[in-house]
Every structure is written in C-alpha cells, then in structure tokens.
Design a protein around this motif. Structure first.
Motif, PDB file in Angstrom:
ATOM      1  N   THR A  49       0.815  -1.215   0.000  1.00 25.70           N
ATOM      2  CA  THR A  49       0.000   0.000   0.000  1.00 25.70           C
ATOM      3  C   THR A  49       0.848   1.264   0.000  1.00 25.70           C
ATOM      4  O   THR A  49       0.335   2.337  -0.286  1.00 25.70           O
ATOM      5  N   LYS A  52       2.584   4.221  -4.581  1.00 23.31           N
ATOM      6  CA  LYS A  52       1.483   4.915  -5.236  1.00 23.31           C
ATOM      7  C   LYS A  52       1.776   4.996  -6.720  1.00 23.31           C
ATOM      8  O   LYS A  52       2.929   5.106  -7.144  1.00 23.31           O
ATOM      9  N   THR A  53       0.729   4.937  -7.514  1.00 26.69           N
ATOM     10  CA  THR A  53       0.883   4.918  -8.959  1.00 26.69           C
ATOM     11  C   THR A  53       0.258   6.169  -9.556  1.00 26.69           C
ATOM     12  O   THR A  53      -0.699   6.723  -9.004  1.00 26.69           O
ATOM     13  N   ARG A  55      -2.015   8.238 -11.962  1.00 31.42           N
ATOM     14  CA  ARG A  55      -3.317   8.004 -12.566  1.00 31.42           C
ATOM     15  C   ARG A  55      -3.257   8.277 -14.068  1.00 31.42           C
ATOM     16  O   ARG A  55      -2.562   9.188 -14.512  1.00 31.42           O
ATOM     17  N   LYS A  60      -4.903  13.606 -13.598  1.00 32.39           N
ATOM     18  CA  LYS A  60      -3.606  14.112 -13.133  1.00 32.39           C
ATOM     19  C   LYS A  60      -3.606  15.631 -13.055  1.00 32.39           C
ATOM     20  O   LYS A  60      -3.047  16.221 -12.143  1.00 32.39           O
ATOM     21  N   ARG A  64      -5.712  14.998  -8.882  1.00 34.43           N
ATOM     22  CA  ARG A  64      -5.778  13.596  -8.453  1.00 34.43           C
ATOM     23  C   ARG A  64      -4.683  12.808  -9.167  1.00 34.43           C
ATOM     24  O   ARG A  64      -4.958  11.833  -9.852  1.00 34.43           O
ATOM     25  N   TYR A  66      -2.077  10.904  -8.090  1.00 32.30           N
ATOM     26  CA  TYR A  66      -1.673   9.577  -7.633  1.00 32.30           C
ATOM     27  C   TYR A  66      -2.853   8.773  -7.112  1.00 32.30           C
ATOM     28  O   TYR A  66      -3.797   9.322  -6.544  1.00 32.30           O
ATOM     29  N   ARG A  67      -2.767   7.466  -7.295  1.00 34.35           N
ATOM     30  CA  ARG A  67      -3.741   6.532  -6.740  1.00 34.35           C
ATOM     31  C   ARG A  67      -3.038   5.707  -5.675  1.00 34.35           C
ATOM     32  O   ARG A  67      -1.947   5.193  -5.913  1.00 34.35           O
ATOM     33  N   THR A  68      -3.670   5.570  -4.513  1.00 39.33           N
ATOM     34  CA  THR A  68      -3.099   4.736  -3.457  1.00 39.33           C
ATOM     35  C   THR A  68      -4.012   3.547  -3.234  1.00 39.33           C
ATOM     36  O   THR A  68      -5.235   3.647  -3.365  1.00 39.33           O
ATOM     37  N   LYS A  69      -3.431   2.435  -2.894  1.00 41.90           N
ATOM     38  CA  LYS A  69      -4.190   1.208  -2.694  1.00 41.90           C
ATOM     39  C   LYS A  69      -4.811   1.190  -1.299  1.00 41.90           C
ATOM     40  O   LYS A  69      -4.275   1.778  -0.369  1.00 41.90           O
ATOM     41  N   LYS A  70      -5.923   0.494  -1.175  1.00 45.05           N
ATOM     42  CA  LYS A  70      -6.567   0.319   0.128  1.00 45.05           C
ATOM     43  C   LYS A  70      -5.866  -0.808   0.868  1.00 45.05           C
ATOM     44  O   LYS A  70      -5.541  -1.842   0.292  1.00 45.05           O
TER      45      LYS A  70
END
Length: 136
Positions: A49, A52-53, A55, A60, A64, A66-70
């Motif tokens: 987690t 971060k990747t 988007r 972008k 928004r 970056y996307r972060t995992k739950k």
C-alpha cells in the motif's frame, strides 16, 4: 474468506483471520501501530500500500495525480486514539463499529477488504444483531 481477500490483492499472513485485543485501540503513535502491524505479519501488505501509482487520463491535471491502494481496515468499538495513530499510514483506515458501511468493506464495489476487528467491536455487533432480531 481468505480466498476473497487474496483475490482482491491483499497480502495476508498464514494465521489470518484473528481478533485483536481491545488494548490495540489505545495505541496513540504511528510507530507503535506500525510495530504492531509488523508483529502481526502485515509488513508485506504495508509495503504494497505504500507504493502509489500515477493516474491515467486528465485526473492528473485535476488534482488527483496519484492513486493509493486500500490496505487494512480496523473496526474498533468507538472513537479512540488509534484513529490518529493510524492516520499517517498509507492505505490503513480506522472505523468505529457504528459507522461501518458497505463502501468501507468493499471499496469500488469489490468485496474482500482486509478487515481486523477488535473483540469489543465484535461484542457490540452481536448485541446490535440480537436487538434487531428481538424487534422483528
């Protein structure tokens, strides 16, 4: 279900599922929460987690990037110091049992979120379930 959780992408220890002692709700510092999670065997999940990747698309440029995992969801009996202690750990969320909803348990409508319950939260859920059965 272990299979459902692993299919969602979570990395879980072999001894999962288990209940957490209610003393866990008293952890105030982030380093104490991290140490407890590593002792429980969730170090691989925390590294998953942490990444971060970027988007894809115009998100972008709209704030928004970056996307972060739950990650791990802690279900506790009430508002407690653990909420502040786990706030700075990426992917980790803390929720009181009376504020639990479907979006927390199945983000993006995909079931199988890695959830850890305290023993007091389970007792509250059982009592609430018994009360609703009596009212029917």
């Amino acid at each position: 279900s272990k299979d459902l959780i692993q299919n969602r992408g979570h990395i879980i220890p072999d001894s999962f599922p288990f209940l957490i002692n209610s003393e866990f709700e008293g952890l105030k510092k982030t380093k104490d929460v991290l140490l407890a999670l590593n002792n429980l065997g969730f170090d691989a999940e925390l590294t998953r987690t942490k990444n971060k990747t970027a988007r894809a698309g115009h998100g972008k440029s709209r704030g928004r990037k970056y996307r972060t995992k739950k990650g791990v969801l802690f279900v506790v009996s009430k508002e407690c110091p653990l909420t502040k202690g786990a706030a700075n750990i990426p992917g980790v969320e803390v929720c009181a049992v009376n504020k639990l909803n479907a979006e927390l348990l199945a983000p993006g409508a995909t079931p199988g979120r890695l959830t850890l319950y305290t023993d007091v939260a389970i007792d509250i859920m059982i009592k609430k379930n018994q009360q609703t059965e009596v009212n029917k």
